[in-house]
Design an enzyme around this catalytic site. Structure first.
Site, PDB file in Angstrom:
ATOM      1  N   ASN A   9     -91.705  22.055 -52.048  1.00 55.53           N
ATOM      2  CA  ASN A   9     -91.055  22.446 -53.304  1.00 55.53           C
ATOM      3  C   ASN A   9     -90.895  21.179 -54.144  1.00 55.53           C
ATOM      4  OD1 ASN A   9     -89.394  23.354 -55.344  1.00 55.53           O
ATOM      5  ND2 ASN A   9     -87.618  23.757 -54.022  1.00 55.53           N
ATOM      6  N   TRP A  10     -91.758  21.045 -55.160  1.00 55.22           N
ATOM      7  CA  TRP A  10     -91.725  19.822 -55.982  1.00 55.22           C
ATOM      8  C   TRP A  10     -90.570  19.817 -56.973  1.00 55.22           C
ATOM      9  CZ3 TRP A  10     -97.515  18.757 -57.683  1.00 55.22           C
ATOM     10  CH2 TRP A  10     -98.280  18.440 -56.549  1.00 55.22           C
ATOM     11  N   LYS A  11     -89.915  20.954 -57.144  1.00 55.68           N
ATOM     12  CA  LYS A  11     -88.820  21.071 -58.127  1.00 55.68           C
ATOM     13  C   LYS A  11     -89.307  20.591 -59.495  1.00 55.68           C
ATOM     14  CE  LYS A  11     -85.628  20.789 -54.314  1.00 55.68           C
ATOM     15  NZ  LYS A  11     -84.320  20.438 -53.807  1.00 55.68           N
ATOM     16  N   HIS A  95     -83.616  30.218 -54.668  1.00 52.15           N
ATOM     17  CA  HIS A  95     -83.267  28.862 -54.224  1.00 52.15           C
ATOM     18  C   HIS A  95     -81.818  28.572 -54.627  1.00 52.15           C
ATOM     19  CE1 HIS A  95     -83.130  24.519 -53.936  1.00 52.15           C
ATOM     20  NE2 HIS A  95     -84.183  24.606 -53.140  1.00 52.15           N
ATOM     21  N   GLU A 167     -81.793  27.689 -45.830  1.00 47.31           N
ATOM     22  CA  GLU A 167     -81.528  26.367 -46.396  1.00 47.31           C
ATOM     23  C   GLU A 167     -80.020  26.178 -46.566  1.00 47.31           C
ATOM     24  OE1 GLU A 167     -85.106  24.612 -48.631  1.00 47.31           O
ATOM     25  OE2 GLU A 167     -83.983  25.829 -50.040  1.00 47.31           O
ATOM     26  N   GLY A 173     -81.226  17.913 -50.111  1.00 51.11           N
ATOM     27  CA  GLY A 173     -81.233  16.675 -50.879  1.00 51.11           C
ATOM     28  C   GLY A 173     -80.153  15.681 -50.466  1.00 51.11           C
ATOM     29  N   SER A 210     -83.394  18.622 -46.211  1.00 44.18           N
ATOM     30  CA  SER A 210     -83.590  17.272 -45.677  1.00 44.18           C
ATOM     31  C   SER A 210     -84.546  17.217 -44.485  1.00 44.18           C
ATOM     32  CB  SER A 210     -82.235  16.620 -45.336  1.00 44.18           C
ATOM     33  OG  SER A 210     -81.458  16.474 -46.520  1.00 44.18           O
ATOM     34  N   GLY A 231     -88.359  19.642 -49.727  1.00 41.99           N
ATOM     35  CA  GLY A 231     -88.178  19.164 -51.092  1.00 41.99           C
ATOM     36  C   GLY A 231     -88.637  17.721 -51.214  1.00 41.99           C
ATOM     37  N   GLY A 232     -87.688  16.793 -51.105  1.00 40.39           N
ATOM     38  CA  GLY A 232     -87.950  15.365 -51.316  1.00 40.39           C
ATOM     39  C   GLY A 232     -89.165  14.830 -50.574  1.00 40.39           C
TER      40      GLY A 232
HETATM   41  P1  PGA Z   1     -84.836  18.673 -49.590  1.00 41.48           P
HETATM   42  O1  PGA Z   1     -84.928  20.022 -50.454  1.00 41.48           O
HETATM   43  O2  PGA Z   1     -85.945  18.717 -48.575  1.00 41.48           O
HETATM   44  O3  PGA Z   1     -85.014  17.565 -50.601  1.00 41.48           O
HETATM   45  O4  PGA Z   1     -83.494  18.659 -48.942  1.00 41.48           O
HETATM   46  C1  PGA Z   1     -85.242  21.251 -49.843  1.00 41.48           C
HETATM   47  C2  PGA Z   1     -85.246  22.341 -50.882  1.00 41.48           C
HETATM   48  O5  PGA Z   1     -84.449  22.300 -51.818  1.00 41.48           O
HETATM   49  O6  PGA Z   1     -86.052  23.302 -50.799  1.00 41.48           O
END
Ligand code: PGA
Length: 251
Positions: A9-11, A95, A167, A173, A210, A231-232
């Protein structure tokens, strides 16, 4: 056997040229589908159009949201048909950042899932509790309520064809991932609750929050964890490739 997936998920990150270059990097790092693991990336819409036009070989495209209606006077929105047309096969729905910022409800998420599926997009439906809900022992109650609301509007048939991502909001994050034990405990309860609703027991359940190259192997060793929503770490090609490799190593 349940399907395994790693979803990036690149957001709201990466311009078109950056996205094109980054996908080359992902491919050369080996962050691609194979050995029974499907790799999906969900870029922002502009990059998605660029990547759809380029045609990816072993990475599937997904979006980060869609509207519940096919078309019409919905300024700023995008439909599932438009996303399918742009080359998407998946869409992340519900999300926690959208639940927080756009006040999305479980009923809306269910409506979107229903429409997405009928338009050729497989929904990746996100569930998760806040820190205070976990601390007060209400994790299962909160997750079950989310499932009940989504199934109430989408129906068990739609849910059976979706992917579910657990999640925990406190893990997104923050660098504070759930432990494998915490994640497995919630995953097995999600699976049981879905089955009670008549949903297929083979729905893939992803963990998100994370996930890194360092914790992925422990998470994927759990009986009810079928992959990750990342995400990250999906914005770091070598690390994303390590996560994909750990998923492929699970037999
Ligand atoms: P993260 O994000 O891996 O940066 O914690 C996960 C997400 O929001 O899908």
């Amino acid at each position: 056997m349940r399907q395994r997936l790693i979803v990036g998920n690149w957001k709201m990150n990466l311009l078109q040229a950056e996205a094109l270059a980054f996908v080359d990097e992902l491919e050369s790092a080996g962050a691609v589908s194979g050995d029974g693991v499907e790799v999906v990336i969900c870029p922002p819409y502009t990059a998605l159009a660029a990547l759809g036009g380029r045609g990816l070989r072993s990475i599937t495209l997904g979006a980060q949201n869609c509207h519940a209606r096919q078309k019409g006077a919905f300024t700023g929105e995008i439909s599932a048909e438009m996303l399918t047309d742009a080359g998407c096969r998946y869409v992340i729905l519900g999300h926690s950042e959208r639940r927080r910022d756009q006040h999305e409800t479980d009923v809306e998420i269910g409506n979107k899932a229903n429409h997405a599926l009928h338009s050729g997009l497989r929904p990746i439906i996100c569930l998760g509790e806040q820190l205070e809900e976990r601390q007060s022992g209400r994790t299962h109650e909160v997750i079950n309520r989310q499932i009940d609301g989504i199934i109430g509007s989408a129906g068990a048939q739609v849910m059976s064809q979706a992917v579910v991502a657990y999640e925990p909001v406190w893990a997104i994050g923050t660098g504070l991932a759930a432990t494998a034990e915490q994640a497995q405990e919630v995953h097995s309860s999600i699976r049981e609750h879905l089955i009670k609703h008549g949903v297929s027991g083979t729905v893939p359940l992803l963990y998100g929050g994370s996930v890194t190259g360092g914790n992925a192997a422990d998470l994927f060793a759990c009986a009810d964890i079928d992959g990750a929503l990342v995400g990250g770490a999906s914005l770091k090609a070598p690390e994303f490739a390590v996560i994909v490799q750990h998923a492929r190593d699970v037999r």
